[in-house]
Write a protein that holds these residues in place. Structure first.
Motif, PDB file in Angstrom:
ATOM      1  N   GLU A  27       0.813  -1.225   0.000  1.00 38.29           N
ATOM      2  CA  GLU A  27       0.000   0.000   0.000  1.00 38.29           C
ATOM      3  C   GLU A  27       0.844   1.272   0.000  1.00 38.29           C
ATOM      4  O   GLU A  27       0.485   2.262  -0.627  1.00 38.29           O
ATOM      5  N   GLU A  28       1.985   1.242   0.718  1.00 40.84           N
ATOM      6  CA  GLU A  28       2.865   2.422   0.756  1.00 40.84           C
ATOM      7  C   GLU A  28       3.335   2.811  -0.635  1.00 40.84           C
ATOM      8  O   GLU A  28       3.282   3.968  -1.028  1.00 40.84           O
ATOM      9  N   MET A  29       3.841   1.834  -1.358  1.00 37.22           N
ATOM     10  CA  MET A  29       4.354   2.078  -2.713  1.00 37.22           C
ATOM     11  C   MET A  29       3.240   2.584  -3.627  1.00 37.22           C
ATOM     12  O   MET A  29       3.436   3.552  -4.375  1.00 37.22           O
ATOM     13  N   LYS A  30       2.074   1.949  -3.571  1.00 38.45           N
ATOM     14  CA  LYS A  30       0.966   2.342  -4.443  1.00 38.45           C
ATOM     15  C   LYS A  30       0.514   3.775  -4.146  1.00 38.45           C
ATOM     16  O   LYS A  30       0.290   4.558  -5.069  1.00 38.45           O
ATOM     17  N   LEU A  31       0.411   4.111  -2.864  1.00 36.41           N
ATOM     18  CA  LEU A  31      -0.020   5.454  -2.487  1.00 36.41           C
ATOM     19  C   LEU A  31       0.990   6.509  -2.953  1.00 36.41           C
ATOM     20  O   LEU A  31       0.608   7.552  -3.501  1.00 36.41           O
ATOM     21  N   ALA A  32       2.276   6.249  -2.736  1.00 33.22           N
ATOM     22  CA  ALA A  32       3.315   7.204  -3.141  1.00 33.22           C
ATOM     23  C   ALA A  32       3.266   7.453  -4.648  1.00 33.22           C
ATOM     24  O   ALA A  32       3.389   8.599  -5.103  1.00 33.22           O
ATOM     25  N   LEU A  33       3.057   6.399  -5.433  1.00 34.08           N
ATOM     26  CA  LEU A  33       2.978   6.554  -6.889  1.00 34.08           C
ATOM     27  C   LEU A  33       1.724   7.338  -7.286  1.00 34.08           C
ATOM     28  O   LEU A  33       1.777   8.224  -8.146  1.00 34.08           O
ATOM     29  N   GLU A  34       0.590   7.024  -6.661  1.00 35.88           N
ATOM     30  CA  GLU A  34      -0.663   7.729  -6.973  1.00 35.88           C
ATOM     31  C   GLU A  34      -0.535   9.222  -6.688  1.00 35.88           C
ATOM     32  O   GLU A  34      -0.932  10.058  -7.505  1.00 35.88           O
ATOM     33  N   LEU A  35       0.051   9.573  -5.542  1.00 34.84           N
ATOM     34  CA  LEU A  35       0.175  10.983  -5.178  1.00 34.84           C
ATOM     35  C   LEU A  35       1.125  11.727  -6.115  1.00 34.84           C
ATOM     36  O   LEU A  35       0.922  12.898  -6.427  1.00 34.84           O
ATOM     37  N   ASN A  36       2.172  11.047  -6.579  1.00 38.20           N
ATOM     38  CA  ASN A  36       3.118  11.691  -7.488  1.00 38.20           C
ATOM     39  C   ASN A  36       2.545  11.923  -8.877  1.00 38.20           C
ATOM     40  O   ASN A  36       2.934  12.881  -9.546  1.00 38.20           O
ATOM     41  N   VAL A  37       1.635  11.058  -9.319  1.00 40.91           N
ATOM     42  CA  VAL A  37       1.013  11.323 -10.619  1.00 40.91           C
ATOM     43  C   VAL A  37      -0.080  12.382 -10.490  1.00 40.91           C
ATOM     44  O   VAL A  37      -0.377  13.089 -11.460  1.00 40.91           O
ATOM     45  N   ILE A  38      -0.645  12.546  -9.294  1.00 40.57           N
ATOM     46  CA  ILE A  38      -1.608  13.631  -9.063  1.00 40.57           C
ATOM     47  C   ILE A  38      -0.858  14.962  -9.030  1.00 40.57           C
ATOM     48  O   ILE A  38      -1.274  15.945  -9.648  1.00 40.57           O
ATOM     49  N   ASP A  39       0.277  15.004  -8.330  1.00 43.02           N
ATOM     50  CA  ASP A  39       1.110  16.215  -8.273  1.00 43.02           C
ATOM     51  C   ASP A  39       2.578  15.848  -8.496  1.00 43.02           C
ATOM     52  O   ASP A  39       3.308  15.529  -7.552  1.00 43.02           O
ATOM     53  N   PRO A  40       3.048  15.893  -9.761  1.00 39.68           N
ATOM     54  CA  PRO A  40       4.441  15.541 -10.061  1.00 39.68           C
ATOM     55  C   PRO A  40       5.464  16.416  -9.335  1.00 39.68           C
ATOM     56  O   PRO A  40       6.625  16.018  -9.185  1.00 39.68           O
ATOM     57  N   LYS A  41       5.019  17.603  -8.852  1.00 44.38           N
ATOM     58  CA  LYS A  41       5.961  18.494  -8.150  1.00 44.38           C
ATOM     59  C   LYS A  41       6.347  17.970  -6.767  1.00 44.38           C
ATOM     60  O   LYS A  41       7.200  18.541  -6.102  1.00 44.38           O
ATOM     61  N   ILE A  42       5.715  16.890  -6.324  1.00 44.27           N
ATOM     62  CA  ILE A  42       6.119  16.258  -5.059  1.00 44.27           C
ATOM     63  C   ILE A  42       7.585  15.828  -5.147  1.00 44.27           C
ATOM     64  O   ILE A  42       8.322  15.872  -4.170  1.00 44.27           O
ATOM     65  N   GLY A  43       8.015  15.422  -6.336  1.00 43.47           N
ATOM     66  CA  GLY A  43       9.450  15.169  -6.520  1.00 43.47           C
ATOM     67  C   GLY A  43       9.869  13.725  -6.656  1.00 43.47           C
ATOM     68  O   GLY A  43      11.031  13.387  -6.436  1.00 43.47           O
ATOM     69  N   GLY A  44       8.937  12.851  -7.005  1.00 42.80           N
ATOM     70  CA  GLY A  44       9.323  11.466  -7.263  1.00 42.80           C
ATOM     71  C   GLY A  44       9.285  10.565  -6.041  1.00 42.80           C
ATOM     72  O   GLY A  44       9.015  11.003  -4.921  1.00 42.80           O
ATOM     73  N   VAL A  45       9.579   9.288  -6.284  1.00 45.27           N
ATOM     74  CA  VAL A  45       9.508   8.274  -5.230  1.00 45.27           C
ATOM     75  C   VAL A  45      10.762   7.408  -5.261  1.00 45.27           C
ATOM     76  O   VAL A  45      11.204   6.981  -6.320  1.00 45.27           O
ATOM     77  N   MET A  46      11.298   7.147  -4.070  1.00 48.67           N
ATOM     78  CA  MET A  46      12.361   6.156  -3.930  1.00 48.67           C
ATOM     79  C   MET A  46      11.734   4.941  -3.247  1.00 48.67           C
ATOM     80  O   MET A  46      11.169   5.065  -2.152  1.00 48.67           O
ATOM     81  N   ILE A  47      11.793   3.786  -3.915  1.00 48.12           N
ATOM     82  CA  ILE A  47      11.192   2.571  -3.364  1.00 48.12           C
ATOM     83  C   ILE A  47      12.301   1.603  -2.983  1.00 48.12           C
ATOM     84  O   ILE A  47      13.038   1.126  -3.853  1.00 48.12           O
ATOM     85  N   MET A  48      12.439   1.345  -1.701  1.00 46.07           N
ATOM     86  CA  MET A  48      13.474   0.421  -1.237  1.00 46.07           C
ATOM     87  C   MET A  48      12.810  -0.825  -0.666  1.00 46.07           C
ATOM     88  O   MET A  48      11.868  -0.729   0.126  1.00 46.07           O
ATOM     89  N   GLY A  49      13.299  -1.983  -1.076  1.00 43.45           N
ATOM     90  CA  GLY A  49      12.713  -3.209  -0.545  1.00 43.45           C
ATOM     91  C   GLY A  49      13.351  -4.456  -1.107  1.00 43.45           C
ATOM     92  O   GLY A  49      14.264  -4.393  -1.934  1.00 43.45           O
ATOM     93  N   ASP A  50      12.846  -5.583  -0.643  1.00 39.88           N
ATOM     94  CA  ASP A  50      13.408  -6.881  -1.039  1.00 39.88           C
ATOM     95  C   ASP A  50      13.214  -7.137  -2.537  1.00 39.88           C
ATOM     96  O   ASP A  50      12.323  -6.572  -3.164  1.00 39.88           O
ATOM     97  N   ARG A  51      14.040  -8.035  -3.064  1.00 37.89           N
ATOM     98  CA  ARG A  51      13.885  -8.453  -4.463  1.00 37.89           C
ATOM     99  C   ARG A  51      12.578  -9.245  -4.615  1.00 37.89           C
ATOM    100  O   ARG A  51      12.131  -9.906  -3.691  1.00 37.89           O
ATOM    101  N   GLY A  52      11.991  -9.158  -5.809  1.00 35.72           N
ATOM    102  CA  GLY A  52      10.790  -9.957  -6.103  1.00 35.72           C
ATOM    103  C   GLY A  52       9.544  -9.527  -5.368  1.00 35.72           C
ATOM    104  O   GLY A  52       8.663 -10.334  -5.081  1.00 35.72           O
TER     105      GLY A  52
END
Length: 340
Positions: A23-48
């Motif tokens: 949910e964290e990743m999905k929300l961050a992506l949704e908010l950035n496409v609503i307002d690209p000026k947020i400045g992007g997303v860094m997604i850190m996590g396990d492989r796969g």
């Protein structure tokens, strides 16, 4: 027959609304496409854990954009005033930046010989040009050369890319949502680069056996009958797409009280966050989330939901401290906003 060709050219993409968990990743992506000026997303996590699948899915979900036909920079027709241009609708660009990419491949190149002999600026556009008005995805960004990460972040922040060779300069629009992903086991991004990403989502491998089975089954069924599976989620996809479009239109009308803005800055100050990026991004993300909920006023709940995503990566790392940075942000937020 014509339709058959189109299907062959467009490989099926797993529906965004079919993705289970994260949910964290999905929300961050949704908010950035609503307002690209947020400045992007860094997604850190396990492989796969579905990072690439989710990023491609959000790009596929977004509405088509109008561009000048055959324009290498995907410019909107209103950006050009010299003459009338033919236009076309295209899918939001989704550009993958490979790890071994050179600066020329990313920024573009100028053919000096052509420029000198024919007197024209012969520019070969790079990945930043292709990503304009879209999403630029860098997998394993923590393994990318720091110099290239700097270029990406500068372009994402300014919205422009400048290429200079032998006294010749070319500048073109490069407005995109920068999405980086990586595995923390392979090394963290330098703090000064990490700080320039608007949001930071952490994802973990799902532990719940029943949820794991559900994820495997969803993926297996999609691989067997992709177009049937896409059709199954069509209504949900259309609803979410419309919700994002409505949020984009509402965004400029969303307001936040002065008291909330002061408290957000108090949280940043208490956490000893360097600079003002944390304050700005938290304000923007809270407004984007309020717009996503079709509201014109930001509430405490809106701020509470996004503040960890906006600040956790801006805290100074103490190697001796065992407290999770997300927990620290939550604790200070609850103290200052007086939430029991």
């Amino acid at each position: 027959m014509k339709d058959q060709k189109i299907i062959q050219k467009s490989p099926p993409i797993f529906p965004f609304t079919a993705i289970v968990g994260q949910e964290e990743m999905k929300l961050a992506l949704e908010l950035n496409v609503i307002d690209p000026k947020i400045g992007g997303v860094m997604i850190m996590g396990d492989r796969g854990t579905g990072k690439s699948t989710t990023i491609r899915a959000i790009a596929d979900l977004l509405p088509e954009i109008e561009v000048i036909k055959d324009d290498p920079f995907n410019r909107h027709p209103t950006d050009e005033v010299q003459k009338k241009f033919e236009t076309e609708l295209i899918k939001i660009p989704m550009v993958d930046l490979p790890l071994g990419a050179t600066e020329d491949r990313v920024c573009g190149t100028i053919d000096i010989e052509k420029a000198l002999t024919e007197g024209i600026k012969a520019f070969e556009p790079g990945l930043l040009a292709k990503a304009n008005r879209g999403i630029l995805y860098v997998d394993e960004v923590n393994l990318l050369d720091d110099h290239l990460v700097d270029i990406l972040l500068d372009s994402a922040a300014s919205g422009w890319n400048t290429v200079e060779r032998e006294g010749i300069s070319i500048r073109h629009p490069a407005q995109f949502v920068l999405v980086g992903s990586g595995n923390p086991e392979e090394g963290e991004l330098r703090p000064q680069l990490l700080d320039r990403f608007g949001m930071h989502a952490e994802i973990r491998t799902v532990k719940d056996p029943e949820l794991r089975v559900r994820i495997v089954e969803e993926r297996t069924l999609f691989d067997l009958e992709p177009y049937i599976w896409i059709e199954k989620y069509k209504d949900q996809q259309d609803l979410l797409k419309q919700k994002i479009i409505d949020a984009q239109k509402l965004l400029d009308k969303v307001e936040m009280t002065y008291d909330f803005r002061v408290k957000i800055s108090k949280v940043c100050s208490e956490l000893d966050v360097d600079g003002l990026r944390g304050d700005i991004v938290t304000n923007r993300a809270a407004k984007a989330y309020a717009a996503f909920q079709a509201k014109k006023t930001v509430s405490i709940d809106d701020i509470q939901l996004i503040i960890v995503l906006c600040l956790r990566h801006r805290l100074r790392k103490d190697p001796l401290e065992s407290i999770d940075s997300g927990y620290k942000v939550k604790k200070v937020f609850q103290d200052i906003f007086e939430i029991s």
